[in-house]
Design an enzyme around this catalytic site. Structure first.
Site, mmCIF file in Angstrom:
data_model
loop_
_atom_site.group_PDB
_atom_site.id
_atom_site.type_symbol
_atom_site.label_atom_id
_atom_site.label_comp_id
_atom_site.label_asym_id
_atom_site.label_seq_id
_atom_site.Cartn_x
_atom_site.Cartn_y
_atom_site.Cartn_z
ATOM 1 N N GLN A 21 9.386 -11.221 -4.771
ATOM 2 C CA GLN A 21 10.551 -11.086 -3.859
ATOM 3 C C GLN A 21 10.612 -12.542 -3.059
ATOM 4 O O GLN A 21 11.581 -13.197 -2.618
ATOM 5 C CB GLN A 21 10.510 -10.141 -2.716
ATOM 6 C CG GLN A 21 10.995 -8.865 -3.530
ATOM 7 C CD GLN A 21 10.803 -7.920 -2.370
ATOM 8 O OE1 GLN A 21 9.789 -7.093 -2.424
ATOM 9 N NE2 GLN A 21 11.886 -7.273 -1.806
ATOM 10 N N HIS A 117 3.101 -4.520 -6.536
ATOM 11 C CA HIS A 117 4.319 -4.282 -6.018
ATOM 12 C C HIS A 117 5.586 -4.331 -6.982
ATOM 13 O O HIS A 117 6.309 -5.295 -6.970
ATOM 14 C CB HIS A 117 4.511 -5.395 -4.957
ATOM 15 C CG HIS A 117 5.245 -5.109 -3.688
ATOM 16 N ND1 HIS A 117 5.147 -4.829 -2.289
ATOM 17 C CD2 HIS A 117 6.730 -4.622 -3.822
ATOM 18 C CE1 HIS A 117 6.338 -4.447 -1.858
ATOM 19 N NE2 HIS A 117 7.244 -4.393 -2.847
ATOM 20 N N ASN A 161 2.326 -0.045 -4.454
ATOM 21 C CA ASN A 161 3.358 -0.043 -3.501
ATOM 22 C C ASN A 161 4.368 0.916 -4.072
ATOM 23 O O ASN A 161 4.941 1.045 -5.115
ATOM 24 C CB ASN A 161 4.116 -1.194 -3.494
ATOM 25 C CG ASN A 161 5.204 -1.413 -2.402
ATOM 26 O OD1 ASN A 161 4.968 -1.304 -1.302
ATOM 27 N ND2 ASN A 161 6.374 -1.409 -2.951
ATOM 28 N N GLU A 162 4.665 1.934 -3.108
ATOM 29 C CA GLU A 162 5.845 3.014 -3.426
ATOM 30 C C GLU A 162 5.670 3.429 -4.637
ATOM 31 O O GLU A 162 6.572 3.347 -5.513
ATOM 32 C CB GLU A 162 7.107 2.482 -3.015
ATOM 33 C CG GLU A 162 7.126 2.027 -1.525
ATOM 34 C CD GLU A 162 8.745 1.586 -1.062
ATOM 35 O OE1 GLU A 162 9.493 1.557 -1.506
ATOM 36 O OE2 GLU A 162 8.707 1.438 0.222
HETATM 37 C C1 BGC Z 1 9.942 -2.236 -0.968
HETATM 38 C C2 BGC Z 1 10.279 -3.710 -0.781
HETATM 39 C C3 BGC Z 1 11.700 -3.633 -0.299
HETATM 40 C C4 BGC Z 1 12.100 -2.922 1.130
HETATM 41 C C5 BGC Z 1 13.453 -3.046 1.515
HETATM 42 C C6 BGC Z 1 10.520 -1.312 0.056
HETATM 43 O O1 BGC Z 1 11.020 -0.233 -0.629
HETATM 44 O O2 BGC Z 1 8.262 -1.975 -0.830
HETATM 45 O O3 BGC Z 1 10.054 -4.279 -1.798
HETATM 46 O O4 BGC Z 1 12.400 -5.060 -0.217
HETATM 47 O O5 BGC Z 1 11.552 -1.584 0.831
HETATM 48 O O6 BGC Z 1 14.301 -2.302 0.593
#
Ligand code: BGC
Length: 405
Positions: A21, A117, A161-162
């Site tokens: 990002q 990520h 991440n997530e």
């Molecule tokens: C993610 C980020 C994303 C943010 C806002 C999260 O889901 O880890 O990469 O930019 O939320 O959408």
């Protein structure tokens, strides 16, 4: 209660970013390939391109964050750069990320590294990504090769991440390629094999890290959807919560910490997720403006894994009006201090995001504390950056009054 938030001793206080990002020119990643895939044209308003050029400008980004007063910085290392071809590792890229770790420490920012990520090396995606038979071994091999990056000075690592969002994407991909016919409506878009693959990859990462870098505290960060259930939606809500959230949170029981990422809430009716109610205030992502989300998320997670320390690894708002960002964040931190007062073991807060960055298909939703000129990459801090960052050095923050309780 007054409207000051006093940071507990040694509370982590930072901002978060992700490589794809902000770095720019991440040409060997699966997401770059998707952005340029003609079959997907129309799904991406913008391509990531140069992003914030943070691959080159990370010293300036860190100077700014440390200058505001932050004591912590969460950033990710880019697997696609480090392992551009299977088993082929770039010493230069490993040195690049090692320099970032050292640069952070020199500036008084404790680095939290995210190993993955969202983005994958293109070759790994092409062979099936997390759903490929040897995904767990491949991820483990990558972590071993990247070890010089976190050989010292890194106290915390977020493995994935997530994972719940990743499992959703992996399921969608499987369905698009015709291999996912077994995913049925009652799965709510979550194929169990993707979920299990990610949990195995996380456990593998923790095992590898405990062996090669036992000083590092490991965890992963789950996107926490707060459900507001409309009458008749109870059964569906419970099914969605289990598949889309709870199984991932429970997988972190026994980790050194579990990561909470929270932005908004969802309404669930008998047919599943409902649109944001008419008349509700929205943000630039179209999500509901709902500051209490963070406090609710902390309670949900604490109930699922009581006793596992929590770190807020993301919370923030896509907004062009910076006063509204301060108001939202004040409301979120009000929920955090109440959770702390109730005995929930929260160890830190990282705001999403340091910079206005590439929001996975568009540059319009601006989550940053720092604006970035899209042509010159000149950074312009917003008032929220100084307001929030100062709490790192002052150990206390004045919340915007509308959220004081
Ligand atoms: C993610 C980020 C994303 C943010 C806002 C999260 O889901 O880890 O990469 O930019 O939320 O959408």
């Amino acid at each position: 209660m007054s409207n000051s938030f006093h940071l507990p001793e040694s509370f982590l206080w930072g901002a978060s970013t992700a490589a794809h990002q902000i770095e720019g020119m991440n040409v060997n990643s699966d997401f770059w390939a998707h952005e340029h895939n003609e079959l997907l044209a129309g799904r991406f308003k913008d391509k990531s391109g140069d992003a914030c050029d943070s691959y080159h400008r990370w010293p300036e980004d860190m100077d700014l964050l440390a200058g505001f007063g932050f004591t912590d910085y969460r950033f990710s290392i880019e697997w696609a750069r480090i392992e551009p071809a299977p088993g082929e590792f770039s010493n230069a890229e490993i040195a690049h990320y090692r320099a970032m770790v050292e640069g952070a420490i020199e500036r008084g920012l404790r680095p939290m590294l995210t190993l993955n990520h969202f983005t994958l090396p293109r070759w790994f995606d092409e062979q099936g990504g997390w759903l490929s038979d040897d995904a767990v071994e491949i991820f483990g091999r990558f972590i071993e090769a990247a070890a010089p990056i976190f050989a010292s000075g890194v106290e915390r690592i977020c493995t994935i991440n997530e994972p719940n969002m990743v499992a959703r994407f992996a399921t969608l991909r499987k369905m698009l390629t015709g291999a996912g016919n077994e995913v049925v409506a009652s799965d709510h878009g979550y194929d169990g094999s993707a979920t299990q693959a990610l949990i195995k990859a996380h456990k593998k990462a923790v095992d590898v890290l405990k062996r090669i870098a036992p000083h590092i505290q490991t965890g992963w960060s789950v996107a926490i959807q707060n459900q507001h259930v409309v009458e008749g939606g109870e059964v569906v809500a419970a099914e969605i919560a289990e598949r889309a959230r709870d199984v991932f949170v429970r997988a972190s029981a026994g980790d050194d910490w579990t990561g909470v990422q929270s932005y908004a809430r969802v309404f669930i009716g008998p047919e599943g997720e409902l649109p944001v109610p008419e008349g509700a205030q929205k943000t630039l992502t179209g999500w509901e403006y709902y500051p209490p989300a963070l406090g609710e998320a902390l309670r949900t997670v604490w109930a699922l894994v009581p006793g596992t320390p929590i770190i807020v690894t993301e919370n923030g708002i896509a907004e062009s009006d910076d006063a509204r960002r301060i108001a939202y964040t004040s409301g979120a931190l009000d929920g955090l201090r109440t959770a702390l007062a109730d005995g929930i073991d929260v160890r830190g807060y990282y705001h999403w995001s340091a910079l206005d960055n590439y929001e996975w298909g568009s540059y319009i939703p601006t989550f940053g504390l720092i604006a970035v000129d899209r042509e010159t990459f000149v950074r312009t801090p917003k008032p929220s950056a100084a307001w929030l960052g100062a709490a790192g050095s002052d150990r206390s923050l004045q919340l915007a009054t509308e959220s004081a309780s």
